[in-house]
Design a protein around this motif. Structure first.
Motif, PDB file in Angstrom:
ATOM      1  N   LYS A   1       0.698  26.440 -32.227  1.00 43.10           N
ATOM      2  CA  LYS A   1       0.334  27.062 -31.509  1.00 43.10           C
ATOM      3  C   LYS A   1       1.180  28.478 -31.132  1.00 43.10           C
ATOM      4  O   LYS A   1       1.753  28.160 -29.969  1.00 43.10           O
ATOM      5  CB  LYS A   1      -1.230  28.031 -31.201  1.00 43.10           C
ATOM      6  N   LEU A   2       1.612  29.716 -31.657  1.00 43.31           N
ATOM      7  CA  LEU A   2       2.423  30.316 -30.551  1.00 43.31           C
ATOM      8  C   LEU A   2       1.860  32.308 -30.468  1.00 43.31           C
ATOM      9  O   LEU A   2       1.474  32.398 -31.063  1.00 43.31           O
ATOM     10  CB  LEU A   2       4.163  30.876 -31.748  1.00 43.31           C
ATOM     11  N   THR A   3       2.440  32.145 -29.193  1.00 45.76           N
ATOM     12  CA  THR A   3       1.785  33.214 -28.276  1.00 45.76           C
ATOM     13  C   THR A   3       2.203  33.807 -28.337  1.00 45.76           C
ATOM     14  O   THR A   3       3.707  33.744 -27.570  1.00 45.76           O
ATOM     15  CB  THR A   3       0.855  32.779 -26.762  1.00 45.76           C
ATOM     16  N   LEU A   4       2.969  35.006 -28.994  1.00 49.84           N
ATOM     17  CA  LEU A   4       3.585  36.210 -28.399  1.00 49.84           C
ATOM     18  C   LEU A   4       3.026  37.385 -27.561  1.00 49.84           C
ATOM     19  O   LEU A   4       2.743  38.163 -28.291  1.00 49.84           O
ATOM     20  CB  LEU A   4       4.357  36.956 -29.750  1.00 49.84           C
ATOM     21  N   PRO A   5       3.414  37.855 -26.543  1.00 51.36           N
ATOM     22  CA  PRO A   5       3.259  38.917 -25.300  1.00 51.36           C
ATOM     23  C   PRO A   5       3.489  39.851 -25.587  1.00 51.36           C
ATOM     24  O   PRO A   5       4.790  40.164 -26.514  1.00 51.36           O
ATOM     25  CB  PRO A   5       2.646  37.958 -23.744  1.00 51.36           C
ATOM     26  N   LYS A   6       2.640  41.265 -25.879  1.00 60.84           N
ATOM     27  CA  LYS A   6       2.783  42.529 -25.706  1.00 60.84           C
ATOM     28  C   LYS A   6       3.860  42.999 -24.657  1.00 60.84           C
ATOM     29  O   LYS A   6       3.236  42.571 -23.668  1.00 60.84           O
ATOM     30  CB  LYS A   6       1.874  43.336 -26.580  1.00 60.84           C
ATOM     31  N   LYS A   7       4.880  44.111 -25.104  1.00 62.54           N
ATOM     32  CA  LYS A   7       4.902  44.805 -23.507  1.00 62.54           C
ATOM     33  C   LYS A   7       3.895  45.129 -23.160  1.00 62.54           C
ATOM     34  O   LYS A   7       3.116  45.447 -23.587  1.00 62.54           O
ATOM     35  CB  LYS A   7       6.171  45.086 -23.961  1.00 62.54           C
ATOM     36  N   GLU A   8       3.974  46.129 -21.790  1.00 64.17           N
ATOM     37  CA  GLU A   8       2.623  46.634 -21.068  1.00 64.17           C
ATOM     38  C   GLU A   8       2.948  47.891 -21.647  1.00 64.17           C
ATOM     39  O   GLU A   8       1.052  48.484 -21.801  1.00 64.17           O
ATOM     40  CB  GLU A   8       2.978  46.562 -19.885  1.00 64.17           C
ATOM     41  N   GLU A   9       3.628  48.693 -22.097  1.00 63.26           N
ATOM     42  CA  GLU A   9       3.788  49.580 -22.099  1.00 63.26           C
ATOM     43  C   GLU A   9       3.273  50.228 -23.860  1.00 63.26           C
ATOM     44  O   GLU A   9       3.101  51.550 -24.375  1.00 63.26           O
ATOM     45  CB  GLU A   9       5.067  50.727 -22.864  1.00 63.26           C
ATOM     46  N   SER A  10       3.569  49.197 -24.478  1.00 60.54           N
ATOM     47  CA  SER A  10       2.819  49.017 -26.050  1.00 60.54           C
ATOM     48  C   SER A  10       1.382  48.838 -25.943  1.00 60.54           C
ATOM     49  O   SER A  10       1.006  48.925 -26.759  1.00 60.54           O
ATOM     50  CB  SER A  10       2.938  48.092 -26.777  1.00 60.54           C
ATOM     51  N   VAL A  11       0.660  47.728 -24.586  1.00 59.11           N
ATOM     52  CA  VAL A  11      -0.991  47.627 -24.411  1.00 59.11           C
ATOM     53  C   VAL A  11      -1.578  49.120 -24.711  1.00 59.11           C
ATOM     54  O   VAL A  11      -0.864  50.035 -24.027  1.00 59.11           O
ATOM     55  CB  VAL A  11      -0.689  46.876 -23.139  1.00 59.11           C
ATOM     56  N   PRO A  12      -2.445  48.968 -25.371  1.00 57.37           N
ATOM     57  CA  PRO A  12      -3.718  50.482 -25.733  1.00 57.37           C
ATOM     58  C   PRO A  12      -4.457  50.465 -23.971  1.00 57.37           C
ATOM     59  O   PRO A  12      -4.842  49.510 -23.115  1.00 57.37           O
ATOM     60  CB  PRO A  12      -4.660  50.163 -26.523  1.00 57.37           C
ATOM     61  N   GLN A  13      -4.301  51.624 -23.111  1.00 54.44           N
ATOM     62  CA  GLN A  13      -4.907  51.986 -22.056  1.00 54.44           C
ATOM     63  C   GLN A  13      -6.468  52.782 -22.543  1.00 54.44           C
ATOM     64  O   GLN A  13      -6.085  53.106 -22.673  1.00 54.44           O
ATOM     65  CB  GLN A  13      -3.815  52.794 -21.449  1.00 54.44           C
ATOM     66  N   PRO A  14      -6.989  51.839 -21.244  1.00 57.53           N
ATOM     67  CA  PRO A  14      -8.567  52.378 -21.326  1.00 57.53           C
ATOM     68  C   PRO A  14      -8.446  53.825 -21.156  1.00 57.53           C
ATOM     69  O   PRO A  14      -7.439  54.901 -20.766  1.00 57.53           O
ATOM     70  CB  PRO A  14      -9.350  51.339 -20.012  1.00 57.53           C
ATOM     71  N   LYS A  15      -9.348  54.489 -22.092  1.00 56.74           N
ATOM     72  CA  LYS A  15      -9.182  55.932 -21.621  1.00 56.74           C
ATOM     73  C   LYS A  15     -10.006  56.120 -20.093  1.00 56.74           C
ATOM     74  O   LYS A  15     -10.616  55.465 -19.090  1.00 56.74           O
ATOM     75  CB  LYS A  15     -11.242  56.529 -22.052  1.00 56.74           C
ATOM     76  N   LYS A  16      -9.746  57.145 -20.395  1.00 55.44           N
ATOM     77  CA  LYS A  16     -10.014  57.900 -18.363  1.00 55.44           C
ATOM     78  C   LYS A  16     -10.634  58.959 -18.408  1.00 55.44           C
ATOM     79  O   LYS A  16     -10.176  60.207 -18.727  1.00 55.44           O
ATOM     80  CB  LYS A  16      -8.200  57.864 -18.492  1.00 55.44           C
TER      81      LYS A  16
END
Length: 140
Positions: free
Chosen positions: A120-135
């Motif tokens: 199993k390979l886990t490839l984390p995403k960059k923070e800017e590509s992670v969807p932000q919660p609604k504000k």
């Protein structure tokens, strides 16, 4: 005049096929690619390989120039042969799989685990590509 010779033997004998397979494929290294599952969630990509019966140290995993390369190569010597097989199908001698990595993957933080025959390979995403919660913005 007929220039094409036709063979009308529709059902070759089992013996002929067995001898043909033994003569044409004996001691040739086979490359078999294992089955792969690829999934994605909001934080990471996950790649799973079905490779039972291997050790953690057998795998070579590299990330270079936005390409992830996963390979395994084993050598089988003639002294390892105990039984004479007429046909042997289940054996991964080697494989190599390459995957193009998207720009959203952090290559320095890729992790690999091997448990119960699954790599199993886990490839984390960059923070800017992670969807932000609604504000929610309050109206004053």
């Amino acid at each position: 005049m007929n220039l094409i010779k036709r063979n009308f033997q529709f059902i070759p004998s089992v013996f002929d096929r067995l001898i043909y397979n033994q003569l044409t494929q004996h001691n040739l290294p086979e490359v078999k690619n294992p089955a792969v599952n690829i999934s994605e969630d909001d934080l990471q990509f996950i790649i799973e390989f079905a490779v039972p019966g291997r050790a953690k140290t057998d795998f070579i995993i590299e990330a270079k120039d936005d390409v992830l390369s996963v390979s395994l190569e084993t050598e089988q010597s003639d002294s390892d042969v105990i039984n004479l097989y007429y046909k042997k199908e289940f054996d991964f001698t080697s494989f190599q799989r390459n995957f193009n990595l998207p720009e959203s993957v952090v290559t320095d933080k890729i992790k690999a685990t091997y448990k119960e025959g699954v790599l199993k390979l886990t490839l984390p995403k960059k923070e800017e590509s992670v969807p932000q919660p609604k504000k929610l913005i309050a109206v004053k």
